[in-house]
Design a protein around this motif. Structure first.
Motif, PDB file in Angstrom:
ATOM      1  N   VAL A 167     -13.801  -0.504 -94.331  1.00  0.00           N
ATOM      2  CA  VAL A 167     -14.305  -1.476 -93.472  1.00  0.00           C
ATOM      3  C   VAL A 167     -15.817  -1.231 -93.359  1.00  0.00           C
ATOM      4  CG1 VAL A 167     -14.153  -2.175 -90.983  1.00  0.00           C
ATOM      5  CG2 VAL A 167     -12.044  -1.211 -91.990  1.00  0.00           C
ATOM      6  N   CYS A 168     -16.360  -2.341 -92.982  1.00  0.00           N
ATOM      7  CA  CYS A 168     -17.730  -2.561 -93.075  1.00  0.00           C
ATOM      8  C   CYS A 168     -18.438  -1.651 -92.128  1.00  0.00           C
ATOM      9  CB  CYS A 168     -18.137  -3.938 -92.667  1.00  0.00           C
ATOM     10  SG  CYS A 168     -20.074  -4.195 -92.386  1.00  0.00           S
ATOM     11  N   LEU A 169     -19.252  -0.451 -92.325  1.00  0.00           N
ATOM     12  CA  LEU A 169     -19.775   0.349 -91.345  1.00  0.00           C
ATOM     13  C   LEU A 169     -20.188  -0.594 -90.246  1.00  0.00           C
ATOM     14  CD1 LEU A 169     -20.114   3.105 -90.265  1.00  0.00           C
ATOM     15  CD2 LEU A 169     -21.856   3.324 -91.770  1.00  0.00           C
ATOM     16  N   ALA A 170     -21.290  -1.517 -90.437  1.00  0.00           N
ATOM     17  CA  ALA A 170     -22.133  -2.310 -89.350  1.00  0.00           C
ATOM     18  C   ALA A 170     -20.959  -2.717 -88.440  1.00  0.00           C
ATOM     19  CB  ALA A 170     -22.881  -3.257 -90.010  1.00  0.00           C
ATOM     20  N   LEU A 171     -19.933  -3.126 -88.824  1.00  0.00           N
ATOM     21  CA  LEU A 171     -19.001  -3.759 -87.936  1.00  0.00           C
ATOM     22  C   LEU A 171     -18.464  -2.442 -87.047  1.00  0.00           C
ATOM     23  CD1 LEU A 171     -16.900  -5.741 -86.691  1.00  0.00           C
ATOM     24  CD2 LEU A 171     -15.266  -5.057 -88.582  1.00  0.00           C
ATOM     25  N   ILE A 172     -18.148  -1.417 -87.370  1.00  0.00           N
ATOM     26  CA  ILE A 172     -17.755  -0.275 -86.660  1.00  0.00           C
ATOM     27  C   ILE A 172     -18.927   0.143 -85.672  1.00  0.00           C
ATOM     28  CG2 ILE A 172     -17.114   2.225 -86.836  1.00  0.00           C
ATOM     29  CD1 ILE A 172     -15.219   0.260 -87.649  1.00  0.00           C
ATOM     30  N   CYS A 173     -20.305   0.200 -85.969  1.00  0.00           N
ATOM     31  CA  CYS A 173     -21.245   0.370 -85.263  1.00  0.00           C
ATOM     32  C   CYS A 173     -21.365  -0.785 -84.221  1.00  0.00           C
ATOM     33  CB  CYS A 173     -22.466   0.576 -86.016  1.00  0.00           C
ATOM     34  SG  CYS A 173     -22.503   2.063 -87.021  1.00  0.00           S
ATOM     35  N   SER A 174     -20.882  -1.875 -84.422  1.00  0.00           N
ATOM     36  CA  SER A 174     -21.143  -3.028 -83.383  1.00  0.00           C
ATOM     37  C   SER A 174     -20.000  -2.773 -82.217  1.00  0.00           C
ATOM     38  CB  SER A 174     -21.249  -4.241 -84.027  1.00  0.00           C
ATOM     39  OG  SER A 174     -19.721  -4.641 -84.597  1.00  0.00           O
ATOM     40  N   PHE A 175     -19.132  -2.022 -82.601  1.00  0.00           N
ATOM     41  CA  PHE A 175     -18.024  -1.738 -81.203  1.00  0.00           C
ATOM     42  C   PHE A 175     -18.794  -1.215 -80.136  1.00  0.00           C
ATOM     43  CE2 PHE A 175     -14.379  -1.107 -84.366  1.00  0.00           C
ATOM     44  CZ  PHE A 175     -14.432  -2.444 -84.843  1.00  0.00           C
ATOM     45  N   SER A 176     -18.339  -1.467 -79.164  1.00  0.00           N
ATOM     46  CA  SER A 176     -18.822  -1.357 -77.673  1.00  0.00           C
ATOM     47  C   SER A 176     -19.093   0.215 -77.678  1.00  0.00           C
ATOM     48  CB  SER A 176     -17.979  -1.652 -76.356  1.00  0.00           C
ATOM     49  OG  SER A 176     -18.438  -1.342 -75.213  1.00  0.00           O
ATOM     50  N   LYS A 177     -18.280   1.304 -77.760  1.00  0.00           N
ATOM     51  CA  LYS A 177     -18.500   2.601 -77.622  1.00  0.00           C
ATOM     52  C   LYS A 177     -19.617   3.312 -78.404  1.00  0.00           C
ATOM     53  CE  LYS A 177     -14.476   3.922 -75.017  1.00  0.00           C
ATOM     54  NZ  LYS A 177     -13.446   4.787 -74.750  1.00  0.00           N
ATOM     55  N   MET A 178     -19.445   2.661 -79.741  1.00  0.00           N
ATOM     56  CA  MET A 178     -20.547   2.989 -80.690  1.00  0.00           C
ATOM     57  C   MET A 178     -21.874   2.445 -80.197  1.00  0.00           C
ATOM     58  SD  MET A 178     -19.219   4.698 -83.082  1.00  0.00           S
ATOM     59  CE  MET A 178     -20.333   4.726 -84.860  1.00  0.00           C
ATOM     60  N   ARG A 179     -21.992   1.220 -79.837  1.00  0.00           N
ATOM     61  CA  ARG A 179     -23.342   0.779 -79.327  1.00  0.00           C
ATOM     62  C   ARG A 179     -23.964   1.809 -78.349  1.00  0.00           C
ATOM     63  NH1 ARG A 179     -20.807  -4.173 -78.772  1.00  0.00           N
ATOM     64  NH2 ARG A 179     -21.346  -4.538 -76.727  1.00  0.00           N
ATOM     65  N   GLY A 180     -22.888   2.139 -77.348  1.00  0.00           N
ATOM     66  CA  GLY A 180     -23.593   3.174 -76.244  1.00  0.00           C
ATOM     67  C   GLY A 180     -23.985   4.405 -76.725  1.00  0.00           C
ATOM     68  N   HIS A 181     -23.274   5.068 -78.030  1.00  0.00           N
ATOM     69  CA  HIS A 181     -23.605   6.297 -78.409  1.00  0.00           C
ATOM     70  C   HIS A 181     -24.908   6.162 -79.111  1.00  0.00           C
ATOM     71  CE1 HIS A 181     -19.887   8.025 -77.522  1.00  0.00           C
ATOM     72  NE2 HIS A 181     -19.025   7.433 -78.162  1.00  0.00           N
ATOM     73  N   LEU A 182     -25.050   4.797 -79.895  1.00  0.00           N
ATOM     74  CA  LEU A 182     -26.274   4.839 -80.740  1.00  0.00           C
ATOM     75  C   LEU A 182     -27.385   4.062 -79.726  1.00  0.00           C
ATOM     76  CD1 LEU A 182     -24.411   3.489 -84.070  1.00  0.00           C
ATOM     77  CD2 LEU A 182     -25.453   5.856 -83.583  1.00  0.00           C
ATOM     78  N   ASN A 183     -27.331   3.798 -78.759  1.00  0.00           N
ATOM     79  CA  ASN A 183     -28.107   3.177 -77.796  1.00  0.00           C
ATOM     80  C   ASN A 183     -28.596   1.801 -78.328  1.00  0.00           C
ATOM     81  OD1 ASN A 183     -29.784   2.922 -75.564  1.00  0.00           O
ATOM     82  ND2 ASN A 183     -31.728   3.971 -76.712  1.00  0.00           N
ATOM     83  N   LEU A 184     -27.706   0.993 -78.852  1.00  0.00           N
ATOM     84  CA  LEU A 184     -27.813  -0.225 -79.559  1.00  0.00           C
ATOM     85  C   LEU A 184     -27.725  -1.277 -78.681  1.00  0.00           C
ATOM     86  CD1 LEU A 184     -26.441   0.365 -83.021  1.00  0.00           C
ATOM     87  CD2 LEU A 184     -28.830   0.418 -82.337  1.00  0.00           C
ATOM     88  N   THR A 185     -28.258  -1.276 -77.217  1.00  0.00           N
ATOM     89  CA  THR A 185     -27.931  -2.240 -76.168  1.00  0.00           C
ATOM     90  C   THR A 185     -28.084  -3.686 -76.635  1.00  0.00           C
ATOM     91  OG1 THR A 185     -30.188  -1.838 -75.450  1.00  0.00           O
ATOM     92  CG2 THR A 185     -28.408  -0.601 -74.523  1.00  0.00           C
ATOM     93  N   GLU A 186     -29.191  -3.989 -77.546  1.00  0.00           N
ATOM     94  CA  GLU A 186     -29.597  -5.365 -77.999  1.00  0.00           C
ATOM     95  C   GLU A 186     -28.678  -5.924 -78.807  1.00  0.00           C
ATOM     96  OE1 GLU A 186     -33.639  -5.437 -78.971  1.00  0.00           O
ATOM     97  OE2 GLU A 186     -34.096  -4.481 -76.949  1.00  0.00           O
ATOM     98  N   VAL A 187     -27.701  -4.981 -79.812  1.00  0.00           N
ATOM     99  CA  VAL A 187     -27.017  -5.375 -80.703  1.00  0.00           C
ATOM    100  C   VAL A 187     -25.709  -6.389 -80.005  1.00  0.00           C
ATOM    101  CG1 VAL A 187     -25.426  -4.832 -82.395  1.00  0.00           C
ATOM    102  CG2 VAL A 187     -27.437  -3.743 -82.303  1.00  0.00           C
ATOM    103  N   LYS A 188     -25.548  -7.493 -80.576  1.00  0.00           N
ATOM    104  CA  LYS A 188     -24.418  -8.384 -80.296  1.00  0.00           C
ATOM    105  C   LYS A 188     -23.247  -8.643 -81.349  1.00  0.00           C
ATOM    106  CE  LYS A 188     -26.622  -9.133 -76.452  1.00  0.00           C
ATOM    107  NZ  LYS A 188     -26.028  -8.472 -75.122  1.00  0.00           N
ATOM    108  N   LYS A 189     -23.799  -8.429 -82.721  1.00  0.00           N
ATOM    109  CA  LYS A 189     -22.700  -8.462 -83.706  1.00  0.00           C
ATOM    110  C   LYS A 189     -22.992  -7.416 -84.773  1.00  0.00           C
ATOM    111  CE  LYS A 189     -25.132 -12.512 -85.627  1.00  0.00           C
ATOM    112  NZ  LYS A 189     -26.109 -12.837 -84.419  1.00  0.00           N
TER     113      LYS A 189
END
Length: 415
Positions: free
Chosen positions: A45-67
């Motif tokens: 699976v596309c790693l960027a898709l995994i990183c865009s999941f809600s909990k991953m955004r929280g871990h990675l501090n990607l608050t501005e990421v929407k997709k």
């Protein structure tokens, strides 16, 4: 955006989260992720898709990421490096895709393996956090996941038992042999299969009770509140036998009597008798350590939540506490278990058990049958044992309605 660097804690959180996504306990139920895997030629699976999941955004501090397209390449690079340390994941050479390192087992075999390395732990408070449990059990073995099953009846509440999946069967067996204390409570640990048996019986009892009430023209969910009741039984702190409290002597009894009837427009006779008896009891016995009053019980139980009603009478050794919220009832039970015997009430120990299922339904039915005027504790009898379900209904009168003693009823509403 500045190039991120994964600290030790963040790296652990990211690794644990992605391993969970592709793990045996989540993937079989994750239709979205399974679809993405099936659509790919290499089961990745596309790693960027995994990183865009809600909990991953929280871990990675990607608050501005929407997709997925918004995930920075520098973030993907450090995440890929972290995931390459996992034995259960594989990462593509270009670091842009991730997947399982092994194929998913057939459903029957998968369930068997999951159950064998999962344990059930209780009692736990309603607001317990998954992260806290992961950290606690992670001291003893690698934890794959923590699940918090819902209450059979009150689906929006945690049932008080957590399911902890370890990475190996041997780890689960080792933890089962431990004597562990979490948040002040000694944990009861059992294999998941044992929990499933108990859970199945609870579901069957609930469905049977709902079927009965529905056939009588009532909606089971609306018939009465759920999870607000606990039963208690008093034992002497020194003896361990059922408590025999010192009852009122003749002089004190005379002080507590009230024979004058009260006009209905000023309140029912029952309510006025209760008020007189409550005030007299408090003044006479409040300092007597061998006599338990409703106010004494309220003082002990109110620390768990708002007490709506104390169903108890002097000289009795058992009764019921009605809380305003289910969380309070669960906390009271958990505290009683962790205290190894019960809660201290003057010179007595109160052993606390939740009232559920049919016993709970009958309690509220009896109360409403009496139009809320009388105490109902006398109509129920304590049922001890590991799987206590509270009280059971007492003998009915000749006309089929519960026999009460209205002139002796003592109602104790919380102030």
């Amino acid at each position: 955006m500045a190039t991120p660097s994964l600290g030790e804690d963040t790296a652990k959180a990211v690794l644990r989260q992605v391993e969970f996504y592709f793990g045996d306990s989540n993937l079989p139920k994750d239709d979205f992720l399974k679809t993405k895997i099936n659509e790919s030629e290499d089961d990745m699976v596309c790693l960027a898709l995994i990183c865009s999941f809600s909990k991953m955004r929280g871990h990675l501090n990607l608050t501005e990421v929407k997709k997925a397209d918004d995930v920075p390449d520098c973030t993907l690079k450090v995440v890929a490096q972290t995931l390459r340390t996992s034995s259960s994941l594989k990462v593509s050479e270009d670091g842009k895709k991730v997947g399982r390192s092994t194929k998913l087992l057939e459903p029957e075999e998968l369930i068997e393996q999951l159950d064998s390395r999962t344990i059930a732990a209780s009692p736990l408070e309603l607001n317990v956090q998954r992260e806290a449990l992961e950290a606690f059990f992670g001291q003893y073995a690698k934890v794959n996941s923590v699940r918090l099953p819902r209450h059979v009846v009150q689906r929006k509440y945690f049932c008080g038992t957590a399911l902890i999946e370890f990475s190996a069967v041997e780890d689960a067996q080792t933890v089962l042999e431990q004597s562990l204390v979490f948040a002040g409570a000694e944990l009861e640990l059992k294999p998941k299969k044992d929990f499933d048996v108990i859970r199945e019986k609870e579901v069957e009892e609930f469905e049977r009770n709902r079927s009965i009430t529905t056939s009588n023209g009532s909606n089971a969910e609306e018939k009465h509140p759920k999870g607000l009741l606990v039963a208690f039984k008093l034992k002497s702190a020194s003896a361990g036998d059922s408590a025999e409290q010192n009852g009122p002597d003749e002089k004190k009894t005379a002080e507590m009597k009230m024979t004058k009837k009260v006009d209905d427009k000023h309140g029912s006779p029952i309510d006025k008798v209760v008020e007189k008896e409550n005030k007299s009891s408090i003044s006479i016995y409040k300092d007597d350590m061998n006599v338990v009053l409703r106010e004494d019980l309220k003082d002990v139980f109110k620390k768990f939540g708002t007490v709506k009603y104390v169903d108890f009478r002097i000289r009795e050794d058992k009764g019921y506490i009605r809380f305003e919220q289910p969380e309070a009832a669960q906390k009271a039970h958990a505290a009683s278990v962790s205290a190894k015997g019960g809660l201290v009430v003057k010179n007595f120990i109160a052993n606390v058990e939740p009232v559920t299922g049919v016993a709970e339904s009958e309690y509220w039915s009896l109360l409403r049958g009496n139009q809320g005027k009388h105490r109902v504790g006398n109509h129920f009898h304590w049922r001890g044992g590991k799987n206590n379900r509270g009280g059971k209904r007492g003998r009915d009168g000749e006309n089929g309605s519960p026999r009460g003693r209205p002139n002796e009823a003592k109602r104790a509403r919380a102030a």
